[in-house]
Design a protein around this motif. Sequence first.
Motif, PDB file in Angstrom:
ATOM      1  N   SER A   1      -7.447  57.289 -32.398  1.00 47.63           N
ATOM      2  CA  SER A   1      -7.367  55.838 -32.236  1.00 47.63           C
ATOM      3  C   SER A   1      -8.732  55.196 -32.443  1.00 47.63           C
TER       4      SER A   1
ATOM      5  N   THR B   1     -10.723  51.128 -33.043  1.00 48.52           N
ATOM      6  CA  THR B   1     -10.583  49.679 -33.087  1.00 48.52           C
ATOM      7  C   THR B   1     -10.553  49.268 -34.552  1.00 48.52           C
TER       8      THR B   1
ATOM      9  N   THR C   1      -2.222  48.789 -30.630  1.00 48.16           N
ATOM     10  CA  THR C   1      -2.202  48.677 -29.169  1.00 48.16           C
ATOM     11  C   THR C   1      -3.384  47.815 -28.760  1.00 48.16           C
ATOM     12  N   SER C   2      -3.300  47.256 -27.566  1.00 49.00           N
ATOM     13  CA  SER C   2      -4.421  46.445 -27.092  1.00 49.00           C
ATOM     14  C   SER C   2      -5.543  47.379 -26.668  1.00 49.00           C
ATOM     15  N   ASN C   3      -6.754  46.903 -26.838  1.00 48.63           N
ATOM     16  CA  ASN C   3      -7.935  47.669 -26.477  1.00 48.63           C
ATOM     17  C   ASN C   3      -8.265  47.376 -25.018  1.00 48.63           C
ATOM     18  N   PRO C   4      -8.258  48.397 -24.137  1.00 48.53           N
ATOM     19  CA  PRO C   4      -8.560  48.166 -22.714  1.00 48.53           C
ATOM     20  C   PRO C   4      -9.945  47.537 -22.505  1.00 48.53           C
ATOM     21  N   ALA C   5     -10.869  47.789 -23.410  1.00 52.26           N
ATOM     22  CA  ALA C   5     -12.212  47.212 -23.278  1.00 52.26           C
ATOM     23  C   ALA C   5     -12.202  45.700 -23.483  1.00 52.26           C
ATOM     24  N   ASP C   6     -11.147  45.175 -24.124  1.00 48.51           N
ATOM     25  CA  ASP C   6     -11.053  43.739 -24.370  1.00 48.51           C
ATOM     26  C   ASP C   6     -10.416  42.991 -23.186  1.00 48.51           C
ATOM     27  N   ASP C   7      -9.912  43.697 -22.191  1.00 46.50           N
ATOM     28  CA  ASP C   7      -9.279  43.037 -21.042  1.00 46.50           C
ATOM     29  C   ASP C   7     -10.289  42.146 -20.327  1.00 46.50           C
TER      30      ASP C   7
END
Length: 108
Positions: A66, A68, A99-105
């Motif tokens: 995976s 970005t 999928t959404s990137n957890p770092a972007d939360d």
Amino acid sequence: MINYVESHGKRGAVKRPPLERDAAALYGVMTELLRVYQFRDRDRVGYHGLTITQCYVLDVLIRRGSLTLNELAAAMCLDKSTLSRVVDGLERKHAVKRTSNPADDGRP
């Protein structure tokens, strides 16, 4: 065209040894040639209805896991907007899933 020749004669300019300078220049030119050559037929349909570029994207994702969109764009030497269209096509063919990137939360 990229200028690979370093300036000479300037005070304080760092001069590379000729072999190192020539090797760096050759590497830059060959990298650019390879990129142009590989992507000359990028919209041509290859195996299983995938374009050549889509096949390269899948290859990078299989090898690296995976990534970005920015990381994938850098690996492919493509603009993010160009790669986004390639990934959109792969999504439509159910070859990849974003999928959404957890770092972007938490970012606006």
